[in-house]
Design a protein around this motif. Sequence first.
Motif, PDB file in Angstrom:
ATOM      1  N   GLY A   1      67.407 111.270   6.505  1.00  0.00           N
ATOM      2  CA  GLY A   1      68.098 111.874   7.634  1.00  0.00           C
ATOM      3  C   GLY A   1      69.555 112.134   7.332  1.00  0.00           C
ATOM      4  N   ASN A   2      69.917 112.136   6.042  1.00  0.00           N
ATOM      5  CA  ASN A   2      71.296 112.386   5.614  1.00  0.00           C
ATOM      6  C   ASN A   2      72.330 111.418   6.171  1.00  0.00           C
ATOM      7  OD1 ASN A   2      71.208 114.586   3.710  1.00  0.00           O
ATOM      8  ND2 ASN A   2      70.373 115.765   5.395  1.00  0.00           N
ATOM      9  N   ILE A   3      71.928 110.174   6.311  1.00  0.00           N
ATOM     10  CA  ILE A   3      72.890 109.130   6.663  1.00  0.00           C
ATOM     11  C   ILE A   3      73.384 108.580   5.327  1.00  0.00           C
ATOM     12  CG2 ILE A   3      73.178 106.875   7.765  1.00  0.00           C
ATOM     13  CD1 ILE A   3      72.652 109.086   9.741  1.00  0.00           C
ATOM     14  N   LYS A   4      74.705 108.484   5.167  1.00  0.00           N
ATOM     15  CA  LYS A   4      75.244 108.085   3.871  1.00  0.00           C
ATOM     16  C   LYS A   4      75.604 106.609   3.811  1.00  0.00           C
ATOM     17  CE  LYS A   4      77.636 112.511   3.780  1.00  0.00           C
ATOM     18  NZ  LYS A   4      76.916 112.821   5.002  1.00  0.00           N
ATOM     19  N   PHE A   5      75.097 105.961   2.758  1.00  0.00           N
ATOM     20  CA  PHE A   5      75.535 104.585   2.492  1.00  0.00           C
ATOM     21  C   PHE A   5      76.538 104.706   1.363  1.00  0.00           C
ATOM     22  CE2 PHE A   5      72.242 103.681   5.132  1.00  0.00           C
ATOM     23  CZ  PHE A   5      71.068 103.126   4.662  1.00  0.00           C
ATOM     24  N   MET A   6      77.787 104.247   1.583  1.00  0.00           N
ATOM     25  CA  MET A   6      78.774 104.370   0.532  1.00  0.00           C
ATOM     26  C   MET A   6      79.347 103.020   0.157  1.00  0.00           C
ATOM     27  SD  MET A   6      80.521 107.904   1.731  1.00  0.00           S
ATOM     28  CE  MET A   6      81.122 108.267   0.125  1.00  0.00           C
ATOM     29  N   LEU A   7      79.403 102.780  -1.131  1.00  0.00           N
ATOM     30  CA  LEU A   7      79.898 101.498  -1.622  1.00  0.00           C
ATOM     31  C   LEU A   7      81.084 101.722  -2.543  1.00  0.00           C
ATOM     32  CD1 LEU A   7      79.238  98.408  -1.778  1.00  0.00           C
ATOM     33  CD2 LEU A   7      78.070  98.919  -3.908  1.00  0.00           C
ATOM     34  N   LEU A   8      82.185 101.077  -2.191  1.00  0.00           N
ATOM     35  CA  LEU A   8      83.365 101.111  -3.043  1.00  0.00           C
ATOM     36  C   LEU A   8      83.328  99.850  -3.872  1.00  0.00           C
ATOM     37  CD1 LEU A   8      86.226 102.541  -3.467  1.00  0.00           C
ATOM     38  CD2 LEU A   8      87.091 100.723  -2.047  1.00  0.00           C
ATOM     39  N   HIS A   9      83.331 100.001  -5.184  1.00  0.00           N
ATOM     40  CA  HIS A   9      83.242  98.800  -6.020  1.00  0.00           C
ATOM     41  C   HIS A   9      84.064  98.957  -7.272  1.00  0.00           C
ATOM     42  CE1 HIS A   9      80.319 100.823  -8.785  1.00  0.00           C
ATOM     43  NE2 HIS A   9      80.044 101.490  -7.699  1.00  0.00           N
ATOM     44  N   GLY A  10      84.285  97.817  -7.920  1.00  0.00           N
ATOM     45  CA  GLY A  10      85.124  97.855  -9.105  1.00  0.00           C
ATOM     46  C   GLY A  10      84.308  97.920 -10.378  1.00  0.00           C
ATOM     47  N   GLY A  11      83.070  98.360 -10.238  1.00  0.00           N
ATOM     48  CA  GLY A  11      82.242  98.418 -11.442  1.00  0.00           C
ATOM     49  C   GLY A  11      81.102  97.412 -11.386  1.00  0.00           C
ATOM     50  N   ARG A  12      79.954  97.873 -10.920  1.00  0.00           N
ATOM     51  CA  ARG A  12      78.773  97.009 -10.934  1.00  0.00           C
ATOM     52  C   ARG A  12      77.681  97.790 -11.640  1.00  0.00           C
ATOM     53  NH1 ARG A  12      82.113  94.379  -8.861  1.00  0.00           N
ATOM     54  NH2 ARG A  12      82.005  92.784  -7.223  1.00  0.00           N
ATOM     55  N   THR A  13      76.682  97.081 -12.140  1.00  0.00           N
ATOM     56  CA  THR A  13      75.610  97.813 -12.827  1.00  0.00           C
ATOM     57  C   THR A  13      74.829  98.667 -11.830  1.00  0.00           C
ATOM     58  OG1 THR A  13      74.057  96.023 -12.495  1.00  0.00           O
ATOM     59  CG2 THR A  13      75.295  96.020 -14.568  1.00  0.00           C
ATOM     60  N   GLU A  14      74.320  99.784 -12.337  1.00  0.00           N
ATOM     61  CA  GLU A  14      73.544 100.695 -11.490  1.00  0.00           C
ATOM     62  C   GLU A  14      72.371 100.015 -10.835  1.00  0.00           C
ATOM     63  OE1 GLU A  14      73.794 105.068 -13.387  1.00  0.00           O
ATOM     64  OE2 GLU A  14      71.904 104.490 -12.423  1.00  0.00           O
ATOM     65  N   ASP A  15      71.700  99.154 -11.604  1.00  0.00           N
ATOM     66  CA  ASP A  15      70.530  98.460 -11.059  1.00  0.00           C
ATOM     67  C   ASP A  15      70.873  97.613  -9.853  1.00  0.00           C
ATOM     68  OD1 ASP A  15      68.443  97.794 -13.974  1.00  0.00           O
ATOM     69  OD2 ASP A  15      68.529  99.440 -12.522  1.00  0.00           O
ATOM     70  N   SER A  16      71.985  96.857  -9.956  1.00  0.00           N
ATOM     71  CA  SER A  16      72.310  95.980  -8.826  1.00  0.00           C
ATOM     72  C   SER A  16      72.699  96.795  -7.606  1.00  0.00           C
ATOM     73  CB  SER A  16      73.402  94.971  -9.190  1.00  0.00           C
ATOM     74  OG  SER A  16      74.408  95.564  -9.956  1.00  0.00           O
ATOM     75  N   ILE A  17      73.388  97.933  -7.856  1.00  0.00           N
ATOM     76  CA  ILE A  17      73.761  98.767  -6.708  1.00  0.00           C
ATOM     77  C   ILE A  17      72.508  99.371  -6.083  1.00  0.00           C
ATOM     78  CG2 ILE A  17      75.028 100.822  -5.995  1.00  0.00           C
ATOM     79  CD1 ILE A  17      77.057 100.218  -8.082  1.00  0.00           C
ATOM     80  N   ARG A  18      71.602  99.842  -6.926  1.00  0.00           N
ATOM     81  CA  ARG A  18      70.363 100.423  -6.427  1.00  0.00           C
ATOM     82  C   ARG A  18      69.587  99.402  -5.596  1.00  0.00           C
ATOM     83  NH1 ARG A  18      67.500 105.157  -9.053  1.00  0.00           N
ATOM     84  NH2 ARG A  18      68.949 105.172 -10.789  1.00  0.00           N
TER      85      ARG A  18
END
Lengths: 222, 145
Positions: free
Chosen positions: B85-102
């Motif tokens: 539904g085009n709702i955006k989840f946005m995370l500001l981070h200082g560098g985390r692995t893609e897997d953990s963010i996913r």
Amino acid sequence: NYSSLPPSTMNRAVASSANILDRPLGRGLRSSSTSEGFVSSSAFAYLYSELVQYHQSRVASISELERRLESAGYGVGLKVLELLAYRARESKRETRVMSILQFVSSAVWKSLFGKAADSLERSIDHADEFMIVDYEPITSTYVSVPADLGQLSVDAYISGIVAGVLDGAGFPARVTAHSVTIEEGENPKPPINQGLPPRKDKAVFLVKFSSEVLERDAALDR
Amino acid sequence: RDTTMAATATSPLLFVIVGKNEPLFEAELTKPTGTSADSVTRQNYFVLHSALDLAEKAAWTTNSMYLKQVDKVNSQHVSTFLTAGNIKFMLLHGGRTEDSIRNFFNDVYELYVKVSMNPFYKYDTPILSKVFDQKVRVSARKYLS
């Protein structure tokens, strides 16, 4: 204080206080062996009949009634969009007009009505218009429209659902329901509801996209 | 003491859910400490919101929900996930692995879908459930610390 209640009441109280975020979403119509995800059509017909009557007594015109039915369906569309995309487990969204229309006419239709829509067509005269056809929409299965209500289509509820899905996905459109007479021999499929006389009208859901949707879609082709 | 202040200031963790018009949910998953904490917080929000336009543009170029990193300012990365539904989840981070963010985004996605199924929740309005907030933070601690 739950400790003072007898055990059976306590279990009920605890179960109903479990937050929705703790409960599983369910897997939908995956297996027909369980009755999960199925609702009796009589229950739906009674409920929908009440909904139409409720609004009918509060409006002054046919188009106002259709608009109210549409907004009743709109919220369903928004939720169905998110739920079906989540259940598909593909982490994919639709970004093209043709794919969102196919999602609506097959995935959404199958989930809500048990079968895909009968056809998805594109208008020859207008590039921004598409039609989704259903020969036996459940909202009008048990409805006969009196002569003084003329062109009313109670399937406006389904137009609302379609509009909700399209708007939510980023393809704003005006969706309207029209009853169109079925031509002789047009529908080769046997009727789903065998106890009823064959329907004379099919429902055609006309989808008219906002101009920015088609512009964006065309730009993606380049 | 100076190095710990710098560490928390440069590895911020700010999570925002943005609807069509307004933020629906905000959680500072790591609070910056020290005297400049407030301005660091404001700066974080600023970076996140300015990444919104980039996320909007990227949205139509892919049909994946996970947009990965849409922006990078100094050492701050912004990763975005878009629901159907085009709702955006946005995370500001200082560098985390893609897997953990996913993994984090998937957890929140499931929570979001459950919230949206509530007939009393209106689409594109702020999410006020405290349980939702708790569960988001638990998931963040699990995948992002």
